[in-house]
Design a protein around this motif. Structure first.
Motif, PDB file in Angstrom:
ATOM      1  N   THR A   1      82.951 -21.917 -60.783  1.00 33.43           N
ATOM      2  CA  THR A   1      84.300 -22.452 -60.944  1.00 33.43           C
ATOM      3  C   THR A   1      83.771 -22.469 -59.881  1.00 33.43           C
ATOM      4  O   THR A   1      84.256 -21.609 -59.146  1.00 33.43           O
ATOM      5  CB  THR A   1      84.960 -21.490 -62.394  1.00 33.43           C
ATOM      6  N   LEU A   2      84.126 -23.702 -59.222  1.00 27.57           N
ATOM      7  CA  LEU A   2      84.294 -24.049 -57.760  1.00 27.57           C
ATOM      8  C   LEU A   2      85.615 -23.581 -57.641  1.00 27.57           C
ATOM      9  O   LEU A   2      86.710 -24.257 -57.640  1.00 27.57           O
ATOM     10  CB  LEU A   2      84.077 -25.066 -57.593  1.00 27.57           C
ATOM     11  N   SER A   3      86.067 -23.794 -55.871  1.00 24.48           N
ATOM     12  CA  SER A   3      87.484 -23.223 -55.631  1.00 24.48           C
ATOM     13  C   SER A   3      88.143 -24.818 -55.170  1.00 24.48           C
ATOM     14  O   SER A   3      87.246 -25.802 -55.245  1.00 24.48           O
ATOM     15  CB  SER A   3      87.012 -22.283 -54.401  1.00 24.48           C
ATOM     16  N   GLU A   4      88.896 -24.664 -54.759  1.00 26.45           N
ATOM     17  CA  GLU A   4      88.856 -26.045 -54.237  1.00 26.45           C
ATOM     18  C   GLU A   4      88.365 -26.087 -52.294  1.00 26.45           C
ATOM     19  O   GLU A   4      88.467 -27.714 -52.457  1.00 26.45           O
ATOM     20  CB  GLU A   4      90.663 -26.090 -53.655  1.00 26.45           C
ATOM     21  N   ASP A   5      88.219 -25.630 -51.700  1.00 24.88           N
ATOM     22  CA  ASP A   5      87.030 -26.218 -50.996  1.00 24.88           C
ATOM     23  C   ASP A   5      85.499 -26.542 -50.803  1.00 24.88           C
ATOM     24  O   ASP A   5      84.745 -27.564 -50.829  1.00 24.88           O
ATOM     25  CB  ASP A   5      87.011 -24.682 -49.635  1.00 24.88           C
ATOM     26  N   GLU A   6      85.436 -25.345 -52.463  1.00 27.29           N
ATOM     27  CA  GLU A   6      84.087 -26.141 -52.622  1.00 27.29           C
ATOM     28  C   GLU A   6      84.099 -27.352 -53.182  1.00 27.29           C
ATOM     29  O   GLU A   6      83.222 -28.395 -53.316  1.00 27.29           O
ATOM     30  CB  GLU A   6      83.092 -25.155 -53.565  1.00 27.29           C
ATOM     31  N   LYS A   7      84.858 -27.808 -54.170  1.00 28.80           N
ATOM     32  CA  LYS A   7      85.467 -29.070 -54.599  1.00 28.80           C
ATOM     33  C   LYS A   7      85.732 -30.503 -53.554  1.00 28.80           C
ATOM     34  O   LYS A   7      84.480 -31.492 -53.433  1.00 28.80           O
ATOM     35  CB  LYS A   7      86.835 -29.071 -55.691  1.00 28.80           C
ATOM     36  N   GLU A   8      85.955 -29.779 -52.449  1.00 30.20           N
ATOM     37  CA  GLU A   8      85.706 -30.504 -51.865  1.00 30.20           C
ATOM     38  C   GLU A   8      84.300 -30.941 -50.226  1.00 30.20           C
ATOM     39  O   GLU A   8      84.363 -32.219 -50.369  1.00 30.20           O
ATOM     40  CB  GLU A   8      86.929 -29.813 -50.143  1.00 30.20           C
ATOM     41  N   ALA A   9      84.006 -29.939 -50.733  1.00 30.62           N
ATOM     42  CA  ALA A   9      82.668 -30.650 -49.330  1.00 30.62           C
ATOM     43  C   ALA A   9      82.053 -31.207 -50.556  1.00 30.62           C
ATOM     44  O   ALA A   9      80.794 -32.149 -49.871  1.00 30.62           O
ATOM     45  CB  ALA A   9      82.311 -28.792 -49.657  1.00 30.62           C
ATOM     46  N   LEU A  10      82.169 -31.092 -51.930  1.00 32.59           N
ATOM     47  CA  LEU A  10      80.820 -31.948 -52.478  1.00 32.59           C
ATOM     48  C   LEU A  10      81.018 -33.353 -52.905  1.00 32.59           C
ATOM     49  O   LEU A  10      80.972 -34.068 -53.375  1.00 32.59           O
ATOM     50  CB  LEU A  10      81.290 -31.403 -54.503  1.00 32.59           C
ATOM     51  N   LEU A  11      82.241 -33.522 -52.021  1.00 37.13           N
ATOM     52  CA  LEU A  11      83.448 -35.156 -52.386  1.00 37.13           C
ATOM     53  C   LEU A  11      82.303 -35.772 -51.383  1.00 37.13           C
ATOM     54  O   LEU A  11      81.576 -35.791 -50.662  1.00 37.13           O
ATOM     55  CB  LEU A  11      84.245 -35.179 -51.549  1.00 37.13           C
ATOM     56  N   PRO A  12      82.048 -37.855 -51.743  1.00 37.61           N
ATOM     57  CA  PRO A  12      81.676 -37.804 -50.591  1.00 37.61           C
ATOM     58  C   PRO A  12      81.954 -38.448 -49.502  1.00 37.61           C
ATOM     59  O   PRO A  12      83.619 -37.822 -49.006  1.00 37.61           O
ATOM     60  CB  PRO A  12      81.536 -39.802 -51.859  1.00 37.61           C
ATOM     61  N   PRO A  13      81.169 -38.502 -48.247  1.00 33.84           N
ATOM     62  CA  PRO A  13      81.678 -38.415 -47.058  1.00 33.84           C
ATOM     63  C   PRO A  13      82.883 -39.229 -46.755  1.00 33.84           C
ATOM     64  O   PRO A  13      83.675 -38.880 -45.576  1.00 33.84           O
ATOM     65  CB  PRO A  13      80.589 -38.553 -46.216  1.00 33.84           C
ATOM     66  N   TYR A  14      83.235 -40.347 -47.364  1.00 30.85           N
ATOM     67  CA  TYR A  14      84.551 -41.142 -47.158  1.00 30.85           C
ATOM     68  C   TYR A  14      84.937 -41.179 -47.434  1.00 30.85           C
ATOM     69  O   TYR A  14      86.669 -40.770 -46.919  1.00 30.85           O
ATOM     70  CB  TYR A  14      83.678 -43.059 -47.795  1.00 30.85           C
ATOM     71  N   GLU A  15      85.581 -39.973 -48.539  1.00 24.29           N
ATOM     72  CA  GLU A  15      86.851 -39.686 -49.778  1.00 24.29           C
ATOM     73  C   GLU A  15      87.494 -38.277 -48.977  1.00 24.29           C
ATOM     74  O   GLU A  15      88.245 -38.199 -49.152  1.00 24.29           O
ATOM     75  CB  GLU A  15      86.438 -39.645 -51.115  1.00 24.29           C
ATOM     76  N   ARG A  16      85.796 -37.567 -48.035  1.00 31.41           N
ATOM     77  CA  ARG A  16      86.687 -36.008 -47.680  1.00 31.41           C
ATOM     78  C   ARG A  16      87.147 -36.836 -46.327  1.00 31.41           C
ATOM     79  O   ARG A  16      87.991 -35.695 -45.894  1.00 31.41           O
ATOM     80  CB  ARG A  16      85.020 -35.443 -47.880  1.00 31.41           C
ATOM     81  N   ALA A  17      86.343 -37.870 -45.134  1.00 31.64           N
ATOM     82  CA  ALA A  17      87.049 -38.001 -44.691  1.00 31.64           C
ATOM     83  C   ALA A  17      88.822 -38.656 -44.372  1.00 31.64           C
ATOM     84  O   ALA A  17      89.184 -38.078 -43.480  1.00 31.64           O
ATOM     85  CB  ALA A  17      86.487 -39.252 -43.613  1.00 31.64           C
ATOM     86  N   LEU A  18      88.694 -39.228 -45.609  1.00 34.79           N
ATOM     87  CA  LEU A  18      90.334 -39.424 -46.092  1.00 34.79           C
ATOM     88  C   LEU A  18      91.306 -38.637 -46.266  1.00 34.79           C
ATOM     89  O   LEU A  18      92.372 -38.253 -46.043  1.00 34.79           O
ATOM     90  CB  LEU A  18      90.350 -41.158 -46.925  1.00 34.79           C
ATOM     91  N   LEU A  19      90.501 -37.585 -47.206  1.00 37.85           N
ATOM     92  CA  LEU A  19      91.525 -36.143 -46.877  1.00 37.85           C
ATOM     93  C   LEU A  19      91.468 -35.843 -46.524  1.00 37.85           C
ATOM     94  O   LEU A  19      92.924 -35.510 -46.107  1.00 37.85           O
ATOM     95  CB  LEU A  19      90.126 -35.431 -48.382  1.00 37.85           C
ATOM     96  N   GLU A  20      91.122 -35.057 -45.598  1.00 40.71           N
ATOM     97  CA  GLU A  20      91.104 -34.244 -43.989  1.00 40.71           C
ATOM     98  C   GLU A  20      92.213 -35.065 -43.087  1.00 40.71           C
ATOM     99  O   GLU A  20      92.760 -34.868 -42.067  1.00 40.71           O
ATOM    100  CB  GLU A  20      89.736 -34.388 -43.455  1.00 40.71           C
ATOM    101  N   LEU A  21      91.178 -36.453 -42.866  1.00 41.99           N
ATOM    102  CA  LEU A  21      92.985 -37.303 -42.281  1.00 41.99           C
ATOM    103  C   LEU A  21      94.150 -37.153 -43.360  1.00 41.99           C
ATOM    104  O   LEU A  21      95.341 -37.158 -42.018  1.00 41.99           O
ATOM    105  CB  LEU A  21      92.704 -38.960 -42.123  1.00 41.99           C
ATOM    106  N   LYS A  22      94.611 -37.112 -44.064  1.00 45.35           N
ATOM    107  CA  LYS A  22      95.872 -37.086 -44.650  1.00 45.35           C
ATOM    108  C   LYS A  22      96.607 -35.400 -44.229  1.00 45.35           C
ATOM    109  O   LYS A  22      97.093 -35.538 -44.190  1.00 45.35           O
ATOM    110  CB  LYS A  22      95.301 -37.218 -45.716  1.00 45.35           C
ATOM    111  N   ARG A  23      95.485 -34.374 -44.534  1.00 47.22           N
ATOM    112  CA  ARG A  23      96.007 -33.417 -44.359  1.00 47.22           C
ATOM    113  C   ARG A  23      96.068 -33.014 -42.699  1.00 47.22           C
ATOM    114  O   ARG A  23      97.289 -32.375 -42.280  1.00 47.22           O
ATOM    115  CB  ARG A  23      94.483 -32.466 -44.673  1.00 47.22           C
TER     116      ARG A  23
END
Length: 551
Positions: free
Chosen positions: A189-211
């Motif tokens: 079972t993946l943690s939230e950080d592991e799930k985030e690391a598996l996202l495509p670069p584009y989606e991960r960048a937008l998520l990090e900017l929102k944070r």
């Protein structure tokens, strides 16, 4: 008025004095007798049958402050103590009565004297009376009730309480397989950080900017951290999606690389977006290295601009061709196969390491030969460590312990021996895998004559020779049973026929004989030479041998 005086003769006065003295002494003796302890004993019966019990009761009357100690343990020999019941105590004024009951028995018939028992009261010994107890046998009606022969042996399943060695190996293998599956094959079972690391670069960048937008950096005047994280997000995205080295490049170098890609057609982005990106990077450099502090609204606007730059960059990346897609799919498949192969290698190495560790530990603790014989199920080792049977064979009886029950053998007395031999009873066991043989022979003669030991020894050795044994060496010495009965031991070695192959195998043997007027008892043992487990089995059997030499 006249005074009347009465004179008593002197003799009468002395007589009265003596009477008073006697009465005083009697009263004193009675009072003293009442204060002294009294011990009495009784039994409920003086005649029992073998195994029945008698109740021996000891009663003590003493002062309430007296310390009374009753006998403990086997103090009633030759009778045996079955149970010592709790002491029953009753009190009356300053006196107490103690009653102690012992359950006694005897398993041999005869007359037995129940010995005197010492009861200690205030450190002084008081003794009970001795009693004669008759123990009679249980009469067996052999006229109206028919007596049957001993029933044959009934095969039963072996006790499975001891877990075999291979079961432990199987259990260890299952545990190791479970651990390998858990660590290398089971989807975790993946943690939230592991799930985030598996996202495509584009989606991960937008998520990090929102944070970053929801952070408290600007409220706490931590502009350096704010711009550092802002530029790291966009640089990381460019490295992963645009495939340029952005993290280690300076602002000028990064802008130059973007312009070169634009000119080459690898990135369809307009000049205005590049210029806007360059200004934000320069502002970030001033904040990080020159301690500049822009307005919070400017910082927030830069974040929104970076978000738009990421979106425009994503749109500016040309769609991959079919050939590139196939190459990417092949690359991903190769990576997946490499990961699977790595998992199997890790699992195999781990399994081999654990097996070697278990094997090495077992060899260090038990020894190599012991581990080898346990793994390959050495028959002698299994017999030695299995459940042994202690039994009595034949009549006159031969008592011994063996790894297996000896089986009664049907035997006919030769016609020429019937006038000398009354009965012959033979019991034996033989294991062809390790040449282990155990046999007993009980012979009753027709006349109360001494048995011919040499004749019996010659018959056993002739039997060995008839079966193919050669080079038989014979030695003889005195022998004594477990209870001290003297006998003769003949032992030696020879070459005996093997199992199925017919090859000759070196072996050893021992013949032990006992006897008296009118009977003979014989034990024959054989085993393979050089088998340490067989040697231990034979020693254990020989040490357990006991016989009765009275018919």
């Amino acid at each position: 008025m006249k005074r009347v005086m009465t004179y008593v003769p002197k003799m009468e006065v002395r007589l009265l004095q003596q009477v008073f003295v006697v009465l005083f002494l009697c009263c004193t003796s009675m009072l003293k007798a009442q204060s002294l302890p009294r011990v009495s004993s009784s039994v409920d019966t003086t005649s029992i049958k073998i195994g029945e019990q008698i109740n021996f009761q000891v009663t003590v009357e003493a002062d309430t402050m007296a310390q009374v100690i009753f006998p403990e343990g086997q103090t009633f020999s030759p009778l045996e103590t079955v149970e010592a019941f709790k002491t029953d105590t009753t009190r009356q004024l300053d006196r107490m009565t103690l009653q102690k009951i012992y359950a006694l028995t005897q398993f041999d018939s005869g007359s037995y004297m129940l010995p005197i028992q010492r009861i200690e009261i205030n450190g002084k010994g008081y003794f009970t009376d001795s009693l004669l107890v008759q123990v009679s046998t249980v009469e067996v009606d052999t006229i109206t009730k028919e007596i049957y022969d001993i029933k044959p042996l009934i095969p039963i399943e072996k006790n499975s309480a001891d877990i075999p060695f291979f079961v432990w190996i199987l259990l260890a293998g299952l545990i190791l397989a479970g651990l390998a599956y858990w660590f290398f094959f089971k989807k975790k079972t993946l943690s939230e950080d592991e799930k985030e690391a598996l996202l495509p670069p584009y989606e991960r960048a937008l998520l990090e900017l929102k944070r970053l937008e929801n952070s408290r950096y600007l409220i706490q005047d931590e502009y350096k951290k704010y711009y550092s994280e802002l530029t790291d997000i966009v640089r990381s995205y460019l490295e992963e999606d645009v495939h340029i080295s952005a993290m280690e490049s300076t602002t000028g170098q990064l802008i130059s690389k973007l312009e070169m890609m634009k000119d080459a057609g690898a990135l369809k982005i307009d000049d205005e977006t590049i210029d806007q990106f360059k200004k934000i990077l320069e502002t970030a450099d001033l904040v990080k290295f020159a301690r500049s502090k822009p307005a919070s609204s400017k910082a927030e606007q830069d974040r929104k601009s970076i978000e738009q730059i990421v979106i425009k960059t994503k749109e500016a990346i040309p769609e991959p061709t079919e050939e590139e897609l196939m190459q990417e799919a092949a690359y991903q498949e190769a990576i997946l196969l490499r990961k699977k192969k790595k998992k199997w290698i890790y699992a195999g190495v781990s399994l081999a390491a654990v097996i070697l560790l278990v094997f090495g530990t077992s060899v260090f603790y038990y020894g190599f030969e012991n581990v080898r014989d346990s793994v390959f199920s050495n028959s002698s080792k299994q017999l030695l460590e299995g459940e042994w049977v202690s039994s009595s064979y034949g009549y006159p009886p031969i008592n011994l312990s063996a790894p297996e029950v000896l089986i009664r053998q049907e035997v006919e007395i030769p016609p020429e021996e019937k006038d000398k031999i009354k009965s012959t009873q033979i019991f034996s066991y033989y294991n062809p895998e390790n040449m282990l043989g155990v046999g007993t022979t009980s012979v009753t003669l027709t006349e109360p004559a001494e048995p011919d030991y040499q004749k019996s020894i010659d018959q056993v050795l002739k039997g060995f020779a008839d079966k193919g044994a050669k080079n038989i060496i014979t030695k003889q010495e005195e022998f004594s049973s477990a209870s001290g009965v003297p006998g003769i031991k003949v032992y030696g070695s020879g070459t005996f026929p093997g199992n199925a192959s017919g090859d000759k195998v070196k072996g050893k043997y021992a013949i032990i004989l006992f006897g008296g007027k009118g009977f003979q008892q014989q034990i024959v043992l054989s085993w393979e030479e050089g088998d340490p487990y067989a040697e231990e089995i034979i020693d254990r059997i020989i040490n357990s041998i006991d016989v009765k030499t009275q018919v």
